[in-house]
Motif scaffolding. Structure first.
Motif, PDB file in Angstrom:
ATOM      1  N   ASP A 162       0.842  -1.213   0.000  1.00 50.53           N
ATOM      2  CA  ASP A 162       0.000   0.000   0.000  1.00 50.53           C
ATOM      3  C   ASP A 162       0.874   1.259   0.000  1.00 50.53           C
ATOM      4  O   ASP A 162       0.542   2.273  -0.624  1.00 50.53           O
ATOM      5  CB  ASP A 162      -0.973  -0.004   1.184  1.00 50.53           C
ATOM      6  CG  ASP A 162      -0.282  -0.283   2.500  1.00 50.53           C
ATOM      7  OD1 ASP A 162       0.589  -1.168   2.567  1.00 50.53           O
ATOM      8  OD2 ASP A 162      -0.583   0.406   3.489  1.00 50.53           O
ATOM      9  N   THR A 163       2.012   1.179   0.680  1.00 51.90           N
ATOM     10  CA  THR A 163       2.965   2.295   0.665  1.00 51.90           C
ATOM     11  C   THR A 163       3.500   2.474  -0.758  1.00 51.90           C
ATOM     12  O   THR A 163       3.570   3.596  -1.281  1.00 51.90           O
ATOM     13  CB  THR A 163       4.167   1.972   1.597  1.00 51.90           C
ATOM     14  OG1 THR A 163       3.685   1.468   2.835  1.00 51.90           O
ATOM     15  CG2 THR A 163       5.044   3.191   1.792  1.00 51.90           C
ATOM     16  N   PHE A 164       3.863   1.338  -1.369  1.00 45.26           N
ATOM     17  CA  PHE A 164       4.549   1.415  -2.668  1.00 45.26           C
ATOM     18  C   PHE A 164       3.614   1.862  -3.794  1.00 45.26           C
ATOM     19  O   PHE A 164       4.060   2.532  -4.724  1.00 45.26           O
ATOM     20  CB  PHE A 164       5.250   0.085  -2.990  1.00 45.26           C
ATOM     21  CG  PHE A 164       6.308  -0.232  -1.947  1.00 45.26           C
ATOM     22  CD1 PHE A 164       7.290   0.703  -1.648  1.00 45.26           C
ATOM     23  CD2 PHE A 164       6.299  -1.426  -1.250  1.00 45.26           C
ATOM     24  CE1 PHE A 164       8.250   0.451  -0.665  1.00 45.26           C
ATOM     25  CE2 PHE A 164       7.258  -1.686  -0.272  1.00 45.26           C
ATOM     26  CZ  PHE A 164       8.232  -0.751   0.026  1.00 45.26           C
ATOM     27  N   ILE A 165       2.324   1.556  -3.688  1.00 44.67           N
ATOM     28  CA  ILE A 165       1.414   2.047  -4.739  1.00 44.67           C
ATOM     29  C   ILE A 165       1.301   3.581  -4.641  1.00 44.67           C
ATOM     30  O   ILE A 165       1.194   4.272  -5.659  1.00 44.67           O
ATOM     31  CB  ILE A 165       0.027   1.351  -4.701  1.00 44.67           C
ATOM     32  CG1 ILE A 165      -0.713   1.625  -6.024  1.00 44.67           C
ATOM     33  CG2 ILE A 165      -0.821   1.786  -3.536  1.00 44.67           C
ATOM     34  CD1 ILE A 165      -2.029   0.864  -6.184  1.00 44.67           C
ATOM     35  N   LEU A 166       1.388   4.094  -3.431  1.00 43.65           N
ATOM     36  CA  LEU A 166       1.336   5.559  -3.274  1.00 43.65           C
ATOM     37  C   LEU A 166       2.613   6.187  -3.870  1.00 43.65           C
ATOM     38  O   LEU A 166       2.538   7.195  -4.584  1.00 43.65           O
ATOM     39  CB  LEU A 166       1.159   5.913  -1.787  1.00 43.65           C
ATOM     40  CG  LEU A 166       1.074   7.396  -1.428  1.00 43.65           C
ATOM     41  CD1 LEU A 166      -0.022   8.110  -2.232  1.00 43.65           C
ATOM     42  CD2 LEU A 166       0.787   7.580   0.074  1.00 43.65           C
ATOM     43  N   LEU A 167       3.762   5.567  -3.600  1.00 41.68           N
ATOM     44  CA  LEU A 167       5.006   6.080  -4.201  1.00 41.68           C
ATOM     45  C   LEU A 167       4.903   6.047  -5.731  1.00 41.68           C
ATOM     46  O   LEU A 167       5.311   7.001  -6.409  1.00 41.68           O
ATOM     47  CB  LEU A 167       6.228   5.249  -3.757  1.00 41.68           C
ATOM     48  CG  LEU A 167       6.535   5.157  -2.264  1.00 41.68           C
ATOM     49  CD1 LEU A 167       7.918   4.538  -2.049  1.00 41.68           C
ATOM     50  CD2 LEU A 167       6.469   6.499  -1.562  1.00 41.68           C
ATOM     51  N   ASP A 168       4.333   4.973  -6.251  1.00 37.86           N
ATOM     52  CA  ASP A 168       4.220   4.846  -7.721  1.00 37.86           C
ATOM     53  C   ASP A 168       3.294   5.922  -8.303  1.00 37.86           C
ATOM     54  O   ASP A 168       3.565   6.462  -9.372  1.00 37.86           O
ATOM     55  CB  ASP A 168       3.721   3.447  -8.108  1.00 37.86           C
ATOM     56  CG  ASP A 168       4.770   2.375  -7.842  1.00 37.86           C
ATOM     57  OD1 ASP A 168       5.954   2.737  -7.627  1.00 37.86           O
ATOM     58  OD2 ASP A 168       4.428   1.174  -7.833  1.00 37.86           O
ATOM     59  N   ALA A 169       2.209   6.222  -7.596  1.00 40.23           N
ATOM     60  CA  ALA A 169       1.287   7.263  -8.079  1.00 40.23           C
ATOM     61  C   ALA A 169       1.980   8.626  -8.068  1.00 40.23           C
ATOM     62  O   ALA A 169       1.802   9.439  -8.983  1.00 40.23           O
ATOM     63  CB  ALA A 169       0.030   7.293  -7.213  1.00 40.23           C
ATOM     64  N   LEU A 170       2.782   8.874  -7.046  1.00 46.64           N
ATOM     65  CA  LEU A 170       3.505  10.157  -6.971  1.00 46.64           C
ATOM     66  C   LEU A 170       4.550  10.230  -8.081  1.00 46.64           C
ATOM     67  O   LEU A 170       4.704  11.263  -8.740  1.00 46.64           O
ATOM     68  CB  LEU A 170       4.168  10.315  -5.595  1.00 46.64           C
ATOM     69  CG  LEU A 170       3.200  10.484  -4.418  1.00 46.64           C
ATOM     70  CD1 LEU A 170       3.941  10.424  -3.098  1.00 46.64           C
ATOM     71  CD2 LEU A 170       2.429  11.804  -4.535  1.00 46.64           C
ATOM     72  N   GLU A 171       5.239   9.128  -8.299  1.00 46.05           N
ATOM     73  CA  GLU A 171       6.263   9.121  -9.350  1.00 46.05           C
ATOM     74  C   GLU A 171       5.631   9.350 -10.726  1.00 46.05           C
ATOM     75  O   GLU A 171       6.165  10.087 -11.551  1.00 46.05           O
ATOM     76  CB  GLU A 171       7.041   7.806  -9.332  1.00 46.05           C
ATOM     77  CG  GLU A 171       8.165   7.813 -10.346  1.00 46.05           C
ATOM     78  CD  GLU A 171       9.200   6.720 -10.108  1.00 46.05           C
ATOM     79  OE1 GLU A 171       8.871   5.697  -9.472  1.00 46.05           O
ATOM     80  OE2 GLU A 171      10.344   6.895 -10.559  1.00 46.05           O
TER      81      GLU A 171
END
Ligand SMILES: C[S@@+](CC[C@H](N)C(=O)[O-])C[C@H]1O[C@@H](n2cnc3c(N)ncnc32)[C@H](O)[C@@H]1O
Length: 220
Positions: free
Chosen positions: A24-33
């Motif tokens: 769940d953390t990493f999907i947020l990082l991916d959306a920001l990227e």
């Protein structure tokens, strides 16, 4: 590609008390990227606020998108261990993060009104008994990382329905929320639109047993 911030300074003992970065953390990082270009194009000295910062990895990642000497980073968490970990993760990666212990934006709303360029929240989203959620909030510990109340959206509901998100965002400001299918992400989108925001699901994927979504809302 923006590197994932290092959390190697955090120990197993830390992760007994503070949420360890997960899918769940990493999907947020991916959306920001995925939005990095739009974020840097439209914002030069952004005020960034994260609710529920946990280890601090998300705010640190956002600062890397803007460049660590650019912008102001405020990270809120109810869990005091998370406040400490957030600051050390910032330091370990060369960014200054102001950590504040409060619930959601309590005590800050009027100061932030109309000023927040990026608002982030990967909330406790797991549907639980309401009593369990209330107890987790009261303990302000690791349990508060997942217990989300009957539909898993108790805290997000409070932010949306009290108009907090639309109130604190600056014009052109963006809010990113993590949700799972059981939270009814399209329902969140509809309610954000009712608040006058341009909202949509920008990323969705299955990870383990969860169908993760990132909802983005932009204040026109
Ligand atoms: C799912 S974790 C996310 C942590 C981190 N942002 C990440 O993505 O890895 C949710 C975080 O919200 C925090 N939290 C729970 N209730 C809160 C509240 N009422 N106000 C602020 N933070 C809260 C928890 O302590 C936890 O750190």
């Amino acid at each position: 590609m923006i590197p994932t911030p290092s959390t190697s300074h955090l120990t197993k003992e830390d992760f007994r008390k503070v949420y360890e970065p997960a899918e769940d953390t990493f999907i947020l990082l991916d959306a920001l990227e995925a939005d990095a270009e739009a974020l840097t194009r439209s914002l030069s000295a952004p005020l960034c606020v994260e609710i529920g910062s946990g280890s601090g990895i998300v705010t640190t990642f956002l600062s890397q998108i803007f460049g660590s000497n650019t912008g102001t980073y405020i990270a809120i968490d109810l869990n005091p261990h998370a406040n400490r970990c957030t600051v050390t993760t910032g330091k370990a990666n060369g960014v200054h993060i102001e950590a504040i212990r409060t619930s959601l934006l309590s005590g800050l709303r009027s100061r932030l009104r109309g000023n927040v360029d990026v608002l982030l929240f990967n909330p406790p989203y797991v549907p639980t008994e309401e009593e369990e959620e209330a107890m987790a909030q009261g303990k302000a510990g690791i349990e508060g990382s997942w217990a989300g109340g009957a539909t898993g959206t108790r805290l997000v509901d409070e932010l949306i329905d009290d108009g907090v998100i639309s109130d604190v965002l600056a014009e052109g400001g963006r809010c990113y929320l993590v949700a799972i299918k059981q939270n009814d992400p399209q329902g969140l989108v509809r309610r954000l639109k009712v608040q006058g925001l341009e909202a949509e699901v920008v990323l969705a994927r299955r990870a383990g047993g969860e169908h993760l979504h990132v909802v983005r809302a932009i204040k026109p």
